[in-house]
Scaffold this active site. Structure first.
Site, PDB file in Angstrom:
ATOM      1  N   SER A 108      43.837  33.459  37.100  1.00  0.00           N
ATOM      2  CA  SER A 108      42.552  33.480  37.788  1.00  0.00           C
ATOM      3  C   SER A 108      42.732  34.111  39.157  1.00  0.00           C
ATOM      4  O   SER A 108      43.537  33.646  39.968  1.00  0.00           O
ATOM      5  CB  SER A 108      42.009  32.062  37.925  1.00  0.00           C
ATOM      6  N   GLY A 160      36.869  27.353  37.058  1.00  0.00           N
ATOM      7  CA  GLY A 160      38.084  27.602  36.285  1.00  0.00           C
ATOM      8  C   GLY A 160      38.072  26.900  34.943  1.00  0.00           C
ATOM      9  O   GLY A 160      38.602  27.415  33.950  1.00  0.00           O
ATOM     10  N   ASP A 161      37.448  25.721  34.887  1.00  0.00           N
ATOM     11  CA  ASP A 161      37.357  24.993  33.629  1.00  0.00           C
ATOM     12  C   ASP A 161      36.460  25.735  32.635  1.00  0.00           C
ATOM     13  O   ASP A 161      36.731  25.760  31.428  1.00  0.00           O
ATOM     14  CB  ASP A 161      36.817  23.587  33.874  1.00  0.00           C
ATOM     15  N   GLY A 186      38.104  38.004  39.338  1.00  0.00           N
ATOM     16  CA  GLY A 186      38.117  37.849  37.891  1.00  0.00           C
ATOM     17  C   GLY A 186      39.412  37.303  37.324  1.00  0.00           C
ATOM     18  O   GLY A 186      40.062  36.448  37.923  1.00  0.00           O
ATOM     19  N   GLY A 202      40.192  34.462  41.350  1.00  0.00           N
ATOM     20  CA  GLY A 202      39.031  34.091  42.147  1.00  0.00           C
ATOM     21  C   GLY A 202      37.872  35.039  41.897  1.00  0.00           C
ATOM     22  O   GLY A 202      37.516  35.330  40.756  1.00  0.00           O
ATOM     23  N   ALA A 203      37.300  35.546  42.972  1.00  0.00           N
ATOM     24  CA  ALA A 203      36.146  36.444  42.852  1.00  0.00           C
ATOM     25  C   ALA A 203      36.504  37.761  42.173  1.00  0.00           C
ATOM     26  O   ALA A 203      35.608  38.502  41.739  1.00  0.00           O
ATOM     27  CB  ALA A 203      35.560  36.711  44.234  1.00  0.00           C
TER      28      ALA A 203
END
Length: 309
Positions: free
Chosen positions: A217, A248-249, A222, A219-220
Site C-alpha cells: 500500500s 487498507g482493510d 495506490g 497510500g494516496a
C-alpha cells in the site's frame, strides 16, 4: 465461504468534532460504533460485494457482547468468534471536521491464555474445511506467541486454502517465512521487513523471503504488486479526502474477492484501489461509498508488465 481471522477484535468508536485541539474540551457532534479489528472490516466489505463470510478470532466481556450483537445484524457475515475471559478492546477515532484528519487511539486487547489459544486453533482448523480463502488480519493480542500467524498460515497451506496476511512487525516477518499466498504491508511495514525504502525493491525482497505475492500500500499513490505473473502499479484517478480508517482493510477485501473469483491481477488491483478510495469517502471503517466505488473502478490506472517466467 471466505474466512477472516481477527485475533484482536475491537469495538470501533468514531467521534466527530468541529476542530480537534490539544489540551481542550470538545463537544462531539456525532458518535458511531461498529464491530472492528481489521478482519471484521474486511468481512463487512466482502459481504457487501456479495460474498459469504465467516469471521473468527477472540471476543470477551461487555464490549465483546456488543461486537457480537452488532455482527448478528450484518447480512452475509457468520459469527464464529471464540470466547476469552478478558474484555474485547475499543478503538477510538476522532475526526476533525475542519481538516478531515483522523486521530486514532487503540487499546491493547485482552490477554489470551494458552488454553484459549489452543481452543481457537481447533475452531480455525475446522472452519478451513469450508473456506475458499482466509485472511489473517491485524495485531496480536497480549499472550499470543509472536509466531501465531506463521502457524495459522502453515495450517491453511496444509488444508489447501490460499491465505492472505495483513499484519506488521515480527508477526509479519515470521508470517512471510511461512509462505502465504499474499501479504499486504504498507510502505513503513515493508521497509521494516526488508530494510529497503524503495517500494519495488522491497516488494521483490519480500517475495524472496517467502511470500508468493506482495501487494504494498502506497497510500494516496495506490498499490504496488509483485506477483509470479508480473509486477503492476495501480493508482486512483485523484486524491480523495475523508476518514482513511479501514481503507487498507477494504483493499484486502478487494484482493481477496479477486482471488476467489480468479480475476487477473490488474483487475484485482483496480478493485482494491477503488474500494480503498471509496472507503475514505464513507463515514466509518468497514463501509464504502458504493456509487463512488463504481465510478472510481472505471478510472483506476493499472500499469506494469507480465512476467516472462
Amino acid at each position: 465461504m471466505i474466512l477472516t481471522v481477527t485475533l484482536n477484535t475491537a469495538l470501533d468508536i468514531t467521534y466527530r468534532v468541529r476542530e480537534l485541539r490539544p489540551h481542550a474540551s470538545h463537544r462531539v457532534s456525532e458518535v458511531t460504533e461498529r464491530p472492528g479489528g481489521k478482519g471484521l472490516n474486511v468481512a463487512r466489505v466482502l459481504a457487501a460485494l456479495g460474498h459469504e463470510v465467516t469471521v473468527t478470532g477472540f471476543t470477551g466481556g461487555a464490549t465483546g457482547r456488543i461486537v457480537q450483537g452488532q455482527l448478528t445484524g450484518t447480512p452475509g457475515v457468520l459469527d464464529a468468534l471464540v470466547p476469552v475471559s478478558g474484555a474485547t478492546r475499543r478503538t477510538i477515532a476522532v475526526v476533525d471536521d475542519r481538516t478531515g484528519d483522523t486521530t486514532q487511539l487503540n487499546e491493547p486487547g485482552p490477554t489470551v491464555t494458552s488454553a484459549e489459544w489452543s481452543a481457537f486453533q481447533d475452531v480455525y482448523e475446522g472452519l478451513l474445511g469450508g473456506a475458499s480463502a482466509v485472511a489473517l488480519c491485524g495485531s496480536l493480542p497480549p499472550g499470543l506467541p509472536v509466531g501465531a500467524y506463521a502457524g495459522l498460515i502453515r495450517t491453511a497451506r496444509t488444508a489447501g486454502v490460499p491465505v492472505l496476511l495483513d499484519t506488521s512487525g515480527e508477526p509479519l516477518r515470521r508470517g512471510v517465512a511461512a509462505r502465504p499466498d499474499i501479504v499486504k504491508p504498507n510502505t513503513d511495514e515493508l521497509a521494516e521487513l526488508t530494510g529497503s525504502h524503495e517500494p519495488l525493491r522491497a516488494t521483490q525482497d519480500a517475495r524472496r523471503r517467502g511470500a508468493r505475492a506482495v501487494v504494498a500500500s502506497l497510500g494516496a499513490k495506490g498499490l504496488l504488486a509483485a506477483t509470479p505473473e508480473g509486477t503492476w502499479h495501480a493508482t486512483p484517478p485523484a486524491r480523495v479526502h475523508g476518514n482513511p480508517t479501514g481503507a487498507g482493510d477494504s483493499a484486502v477485501a478487494g484482493l481477496l474477492s479477486g482471488l476467489v473469483e480468479r480475476l487477473p491481477w490488474p483487475e484485482r488491483l483496480a478493485r482494491a484501489v477503488a474500494l480503498s478510495a471509496a472507503t475514505v469517502l464513507a463515514p466509518v471503517a468497514g463501509e464504502f461509498d458504493r456509487a463512488a466505488y463504481e465510478e472510481l473502478l472505471e478510472r483506476v490506472a493499472v500499469t506494469g508488465e507480465v512476467s516472462a517466467a
